[in-house]
Design a protein around this motif. Structure first.
Motif, short mmCIF file in Angstrom:
data_model
loop_
_atom_site.label_atom_id
_atom_site.label_comp_id
_atom_site.label_asym_id
_atom_site.label_seq_id
_atom_site.Cartn_x
_atom_site.Cartn_y
_atom_site.Cartn_z
N THR A 60 0.93 -1.07 0.20
CA THR A 60 -0.09 -0.08 -0.26
C THR A 60 0.71 1.66 -0.10
N ASN A 61 0.35 2.20 0.37
CA ASN A 61 0.85 3.58 -0.50
C ASN A 61 0.92 4.69 0.65
N GLN A 62 -0.52 4.73 1.23
CA GLN A 62 -1.15 5.50 2.48
C GLN A 62 -1.65 4.20 2.93
N GLY A 63 -0.91 4.69 4.79
CA GLY A 63 -1.73 4.63 5.99
C GLY A 63 -1.82 3.23 6.24
N PHE A 64 -2.06 2.21 7.25
CA PHE A 64 -1.97 1.17 7.78
C PHE A 64 -2.90 0.67 7.29
N GLN A 149 5.03 0.83 1.55
CA GLN A 149 5.89 0.93 0.95
C GLN A 149 6.75 2.56 1.31
N PHE A 150 6.33 3.29 1.92
CA PHE A 150 6.51 4.48 1.46
C PHE A 150 6.27 4.65 3.29
N SER A 151 5.84 4.01 3.83
CA SER A 151 6.18 4.71 5.89
C SER A 151 7.79 4.18 5.97
N SER A 152 8.39 4.53 7.41
CA SER A 152 9.55 5.42 7.63
C SER A 152 9.13 3.80 8.90
N ILE A 153 10.69 3.25 8.76
CA ILE A 153 10.71 2.13 9.54
C ILE A 153 10.54 2.92 11.38
N GLU A 154 10.53 3.64 11.83
CA GLU A 154 9.46 4.49 12.69
C GLU A 154 7.98 3.93 13.09
N GLU A 155 7.60 4.27 11.81
CA GLU A 155 5.68 4.12 11.62
C GLU A 155 5.64 3.00 12.17
N LYS A 233 20.49 -0.34 1.42
CA LYS A 233 21.69 -1.03 0.56
C LYS A 233 21.71 -2.23 0.15
N CYS A 234 20.56 -3.13 0.49
CA CYS A 234 20.37 -4.49 -0.30
C CYS A 234 18.28 -4.45 -0.59
N THR A 235 18.25 -3.33 -0.68
CA THR A 235 16.98 -3.44 -2.00
C THR A 235 16.22 -4.04 -1.19
N GLY A 236 15.49 -3.90 0.03
CA GLY A 236 15.43 -4.60 1.22
C GLY A 236 13.49 -4.28 0.27
N GLU A 237 12.79 -6.22 0.80
CA GLU A 237 11.81 -6.06 -0.18
C GLU A 237 9.94 -5.66 1.07
N CYS A 238 10.10 -4.28 -0.07
CA CYS A 238 8.89 -3.30 1.07
C CYS A 238 9.87 -2.33 1.98
N ALA A 239 10.61 -2.18 1.36
CA ALA A 239 11.44 -1.79 3.03
C ALA A 239 11.68 -2.01 4.20
N MET A 240 12.13 -3.20 3.86
CA MET A 240 11.11 -3.95 4.62
C MET A 240 10.64 -3.54 6.35
N ASN A 241 9.91 -3.38 6.26
CA ASN A 241 8.75 -2.73 6.66
C ASN A 241 7.86 -3.88 7.18
N ASP A 242 7.81 -5.33 6.82
CA ASP A 242 7.53 -6.06 7.61
C ASP A 242 8.31 -6.62 8.96
#
Length: 281
Positions: A60-64, A149-155, A233-242
């Protein structure tokens, strides 16, 4: 009171389905299927009521977002890799009540969170492939969680923490599964067939091995400090947010558990993969 009784970082590569269904590739991902079997037995032993899956293919691009449907049923083919993953039938109970409990906590904490129960909302293979194996004989409910995909690690740390609180407010015994790769740099198309069983780049492989070393040593704070750079740097899948959701749910730097590697590290189409169980109290 509900609780997390199982937690894992899991693979969902379509070559697992090839290994399972195509004679030409029979057995190439048997270690991954064997790892799923260990997770399935754990789920049975711990009487898991619901699998909560952080699915890096529901992007997703916005929200949870939560898939709060009461029932998931259909037949799946991957639009991304239809030659690898097709003809997968599924039929699972959803968990609208647990979704509501998690959403209530997120809303209390000021997060933009949404649950969806529209009949046309499908499921992605980040959930379906592991559930085909792990949920067999468990027959637990399935609650897919989108990864932004656009959320932060902190979120995602905050969202993971809210998920845990929402689980506590329920009566469920829950398995949380971060369904995504380690490094995720796909082999270029012209070499894609030859790269079926490899990791794309020695840097990525070395970084993945270092991360597993940190996990095996219980050096959680060091890993979490590394995670933002590792994801980029390792092209994390969906920014490794899982992975960020998983650690947020486990307590972030306060987590003091251990891992068991159920499927040893392997390469698949350029990406780094494993099935890893995280101990929970």
């Amino acid at each position: 009171m509900g609780k997390i009784v199982q937690a894992a970082k899991i693979t969902h590569v379509p070559s697992i389905w090839m290994s399972h269904t195509m004679e030409k590739y029979k057995g190439i991902r048997q270690p991954a299927i064997d790892g799923y079997a260990k997770l399935r037995q754990d789920a049975i032993d711990r009487r898991v009521d619901t699998f909560v899956v952080f699915d890096t293919h529901w992007i997703t691009n916005q929200g949870f977002h939560l898939n709060a449907k009461p029932h998931h049923k259909g037949r799946f083919i991957s639009h991304e890799l239809p030659h690898m993953l097709a003809d997968m039938e599924f039929d699972y109970h959803g968990d609208s009540d647990l979704a509501a409990s998690i959403l209530a906590v997120l809303e209390e904490r000021g997060e933009r969170a949404m649950g969806h129960a529209q009949p046309d909302l499908g499921m992605e293979y980040g959930t379906l492939l592991p559930m085909h194996f792990i949920n067999e004989g468990v027959n637990a409910r399935v609650l897919p969680v989108a990864v932004n995909q656009f959320s932060s690690i902190e979120e995602n740390r905050r969202w993971g923490s809210a998920i845990t609180e929402g689980i506590k407010r329920s009566d469920r015994k829950v398995s949380i599964l971060a369904s995504g790769s380690l490094s995720h740099d796909f082999t270029p198309n012209e070499r894609s067939i030859d790269g079926l069983n490899s990791v794309n780049g020695e840097f990525n492989r070395q970084m993945d091995m270092r991360v597993l070393e940190l996990w095996e040593s219980g050096r959680w704070a060091e890993f979490l400090d590394l995670l933002p750079d590792y994801a980029v740097k390792c092209t994390g899948e969906c920014a490794m947010n899982d992975t960020a959701l998983l650690f947020g749910a486990l307590g972030w730097k306060d987590y003091q558990g251990k891992i068991d590697i159920y499927t040893p590290y392997f390469g698949s189409s350029g990406t780094g993969q494993a099935n890893i169980s995280f101990s929970v109290q």
